[in-house]
Design a protein around this motif. Structure first.
Motif, PDB file in Angstrom:
ATOM      1  N   GLY A  69       0.776  -1.236   0.000  1.00  0.00           N
ATOM      2  CA  GLY A  69       0.000   0.000   0.000  1.00  0.00           C
ATOM      3  C   GLY A  69       0.803   1.278   0.000  1.00  0.00           C
ATOM      4  N   ALA A  70       2.099   1.211   0.318  1.00  0.00           N
ATOM      5  CA  ALA A  70       2.912   2.428   0.380  1.00  0.00           C
ATOM      6  C   ALA A  70       3.173   3.034  -0.991  1.00  0.00           C
ATOM      7  CB  ALA A  70       4.236   2.144   1.084  1.00  0.00           C
ATOM      8  N   ASN A  71       2.871   2.282  -2.037  1.00  0.00           N
ATOM      9  CA  ASN A  71       3.034   2.833  -3.387  1.00  0.00           C
ATOM     10  C   ASN A  71       2.132   4.038  -3.627  1.00  0.00           C
ATOM     11  OD1 ASN A  71       0.831   0.986  -3.258  1.00  0.00           O
ATOM     12  ND2 ASN A  71       0.751   0.929  -5.498  1.00  0.00           N
ATOM     13  N   SER A  72       1.084   4.166  -2.837  1.00  0.00           N
ATOM     14  CA  SER A  72       0.162   5.298  -3.000  1.00  0.00           C
ATOM     15  C   SER A  72       0.442   6.445  -2.025  1.00  0.00           C
ATOM     16  CB  SER A  72      -1.287   4.826  -2.813  1.00  0.00           C
ATOM     17  OG  SER A  72      -1.519   4.408  -1.476  1.00  0.00           O
ATOM     18  N   TRP A  73       1.452   6.281  -1.180  1.00  0.00           N
ATOM     19  CA  TRP A  73       1.763   7.310  -0.197  1.00  0.00           C
ATOM     20  C   TRP A  73       2.509   8.479  -0.815  1.00  0.00           C
ATOM     21  CZ3 TRP A  73       4.347   4.015   4.243  1.00  0.00           C
ATOM     22  CH2 TRP A  73       3.369   3.195   4.828  1.00  0.00           C
ATOM     23  N   THR A  74       2.521   9.591  -0.070  1.00  0.00           N
ATOM     24  CA  THR A  74       3.389  10.704  -0.427  1.00  0.00           C
ATOM     25  C   THR A  74       4.823  10.365  -0.041  1.00  0.00           C
ATOM     26  OG1 THR A  74       3.151  11.768   1.734  1.00  0.00           O
ATOM     27  CG2 THR A  74       1.525  12.359   0.029  1.00  0.00           C
ATOM     28  N   THR A  75       5.760  11.083  -0.636  1.00  0.00           N
ATOM     29  CA  THR A  75       7.162  10.866  -0.266  1.00  0.00           C
ATOM     30  C   THR A  75       7.391  11.176   1.205  1.00  0.00           C
ATOM     31  OG1 THR A  75       7.917  11.376  -2.511  1.00  0.00           O
ATOM     32  CG2 THR A  75       9.549  11.551  -0.745  1.00  0.00           C
ATOM     33  N   ALA A  76       6.703  12.184   1.727  1.00  0.00           N
ATOM     34  CA  ALA A  76       6.858  12.546   3.139  1.00  0.00           C
ATOM     35  C   ALA A  76       6.437  11.408   4.054  1.00  0.00           C
ATOM     36  CB  ALA A  76       6.046  13.800   3.450  1.00  0.00           C
ATOM     37  N   LYS A  77       5.357  10.714   3.706  1.00  0.00           N
ATOM     38  CA  LYS A  77       4.910   9.589   4.539  1.00  0.00           C
ATOM     39  C   LYS A  77       5.868   8.417   4.415  1.00  0.00           C
ATOM     40  CE  LYS A  77       0.920   6.758   5.769  1.00  0.00           C
ATOM     41  NZ  LYS A  77      -0.531   6.505   5.557  1.00  0.00           N
ATOM     42  N   ARG A  78       6.399   8.182   3.227  1.00  0.00           N
ATOM     43  CA  ARG A  78       7.373   7.097   3.063  1.00  0.00           C
ATOM     44  C   ARG A  78       8.654   7.414   3.833  1.00  0.00           C
ATOM     45  NH1 ARG A  78       5.011   6.527  -2.410  1.00  0.00           N
ATOM     46  NH2 ARG A  78       6.496   8.051  -3.249  1.00  0.00           N
ATOM     47  N   GLN A  79       9.036   8.682   3.895  1.00  0.00           N
ATOM     48  CA  GLN A  79      10.205   9.063   4.679  1.00  0.00           C
ATOM     49  C   GLN A  79       9.953   8.824   6.163  1.00  0.00           C
ATOM     50  OE1 GLN A  79      11.549  13.079   4.036  1.00  0.00           O
ATOM     51  NE2 GLN A  79      13.404  12.792   5.240  1.00  0.00           N
ATOM     52  N   GLN A  80       8.764   9.161   6.633  1.00  0.00           N
ATOM     53  CA  GLN A  80       8.408   8.902   8.032  1.00  0.00           C
ATOM     54  C   GLN A  80       8.518   7.410   8.334  1.00  0.00           C
ATOM     55  OE1 GLN A  80       4.288   9.584   8.972  1.00  0.00           O
ATOM     56  NE2 GLN A  80       4.487   8.843  11.072  1.00  0.00           N
ATOM     57  N   PHE A  81       7.990   6.579   7.456  1.00  0.00           N
ATOM     58  CA  PHE A  81       8.009   5.127   7.632  1.00  0.00           C
ATOM     59  C   PHE A  81       9.445   4.602   7.688  1.00  0.00           C
ATOM     60  CE2 PHE A  81       8.164   0.894   5.699  1.00  0.00           C
ATOM     61  CZ  PHE A  81       7.246   0.194   6.472  1.00  0.00           C
ATOM     62  N   ALA A  82      10.293   5.107   6.810  1.00  0.00           N
ATOM     63  CA  ALA A  82      11.668   4.598   6.696  1.00  0.00           C
ATOM     64  C   ALA A  82      12.564   5.045   7.841  1.00  0.00           C
ATOM     65  CB  ALA A  82      12.272   5.044   5.371  1.00  0.00           C
ATOM     66  N   ASN A  83      12.104   6.026   8.620  1.00  0.00           N
ATOM     67  CA  ASN A  83      12.920   6.570   9.710  1.00  0.00           C
ATOM     68  C   ASN A  83      12.180   6.565  11.044  1.00  0.00           C
ATOM     69  OD1 ASN A  83      15.411   7.930   8.190  1.00  0.00           O
ATOM     70  ND2 ASN A  83      13.560   8.356   6.996  1.00  0.00           N
ATOM     71  N   ASP A  84      11.175   5.706  11.177  1.00  0.00           N
ATOM     72  CA  ASP A  84      10.275   5.750  12.321  1.00  0.00           C
ATOM     73  C   ASP A  84      10.942   5.209  13.589  1.00  0.00           C
ATOM     74  OD1 ASP A  84       8.196   5.738  14.107  1.00  0.00           O
ATOM     75  OD2 ASP A  84       6.748   4.846  12.732  1.00  0.00           O
ATOM     76  N   LEU A  85      11.222   6.114  14.513  1.00  0.00           N
ATOM     77  CA  LEU A  85      11.817   5.736  15.792  1.00  0.00           C
ATOM     78  C   LEU A  85      10.773   5.563  16.883  1.00  0.00           C
ATOM     79  CD1 LEU A  85      14.792   8.251  15.686  1.00  0.00           C
ATOM     80  CD2 LEU A  85      14.989   5.762  15.488  1.00  0.00           C
ATOM     81  N   THR A  86       9.528   5.869  16.579  1.00  0.00           N
ATOM     82  CA  THR A  86       8.459   5.789  17.576  1.00  0.00           C
ATOM     83  C   THR A  86       7.824   4.413  17.614  1.00  0.00           C
ATOM     84  OG1 THR A  86       7.999   8.135  17.236  1.00  0.00           O
ATOM     85  CG2 THR A  86       6.301   6.842  18.345  1.00  0.00           C
TER      86      THR A  86
END
Length: 214
Positions: free
Chosen positions: A133-150
């Motif tokens: 499903g991430a293929n439909s995300w914005t780049t900002a959301k994909r960046q959040q996902f790839a760097n998620d420390l929470t």
């Protein structure tokens, strides 16, 4: 007891040489683990609501569509922040690079003393997220996902193990250290739930099987 390895010689200087470095800095106190995942019962409850979906393709996928590693603070990026968090007695230089410490890889019961022996694993891999499903995300959301420390999405593990995992889901890959599989499944479910990512049938079946034994 875990085996201690030191594969790459010449990376760390002697204690005396380290003492001569003029700008060693320490990040905040180590947590020594990713954020605690949801409970097994919560993970099972969520899985009961999941309708399996046929996995999408990797058409159009590129790791560059998930910008990482992001700056966290000063010279420290996400990778160095996770190395500090997951290690013990980690010392970083003025560029935030780990110059000493030790790291226990939960996936394979190995301990390392050289930071370059560690990869930062995306528990839910980037390509898997893209197909889910991430293929439909914005780049900002994909960046959040790839760097998620929470969320429990990032963990320092043996580099070869991370590379062997690749973009596989629990239907085809699980940590060789069976004692960690319950935690791994809980981590996986929490990340997928938080980001509303799809699951395919084999993936869900594997997760249910693991969590029923937790």
């Amino acid at each position: 007891m875990p085996t201690v390895y030191a594969r790459r010689l010449g990376v760390l200087a002697s204690a005396a040489a380290l003492a001569s470095l003029t700008s060693l800095v320490n990040a905040p106190a180590a947590q020594a683990a990713p954020p605690a995942p949801i409970s097994a019962s919560a993970a099972r409850a969520y899985l009961a609501t999941v309708t399996p979906t046929t996995e999408g393709s990797t058409s159009g996928y590129s790791r560059t569509l998930f910008p990482h590693w992001s700056t966290v603070s000063g010279a420290c990026n996400t990778r160095e922040t996770v190395l500090k968090r997951d290690g013990k007695n980690v010392v970083q230089d003025s560029s935030c690079a780990a110059v000493s410490g030790s790291w226990y890889s939960e996936y394979d019961d190995a301990t390392w003393t050289v930071a370059t022996d560690l990869d930062i694993d995306h528990v839910v891999p980037l390509a898997e997220a893209w197909r889910s499903g991430a293929n439909s995300w914005t780049t900002a959301k994909r960046q959040q996902f790839a760097n998620d420390l929470t969320r429990p999405q990032l963990i320092a593990v043996t580099d070869n193990v991370n590379q062997a995992k690749g973009d596989q889901d629990p239907g085809t890959w699980l940590p060789s250290r069976t004692a960690y599989r319950c935690t791994y499944a809980r981590m996986w479910v929490e990340v997928k739930q938080y980001y509303a990512l799809n699951m395919d049938s084999r993936e869900k079946t594997a997760l249910v099987g693991i969590l029923n034994g937790c």
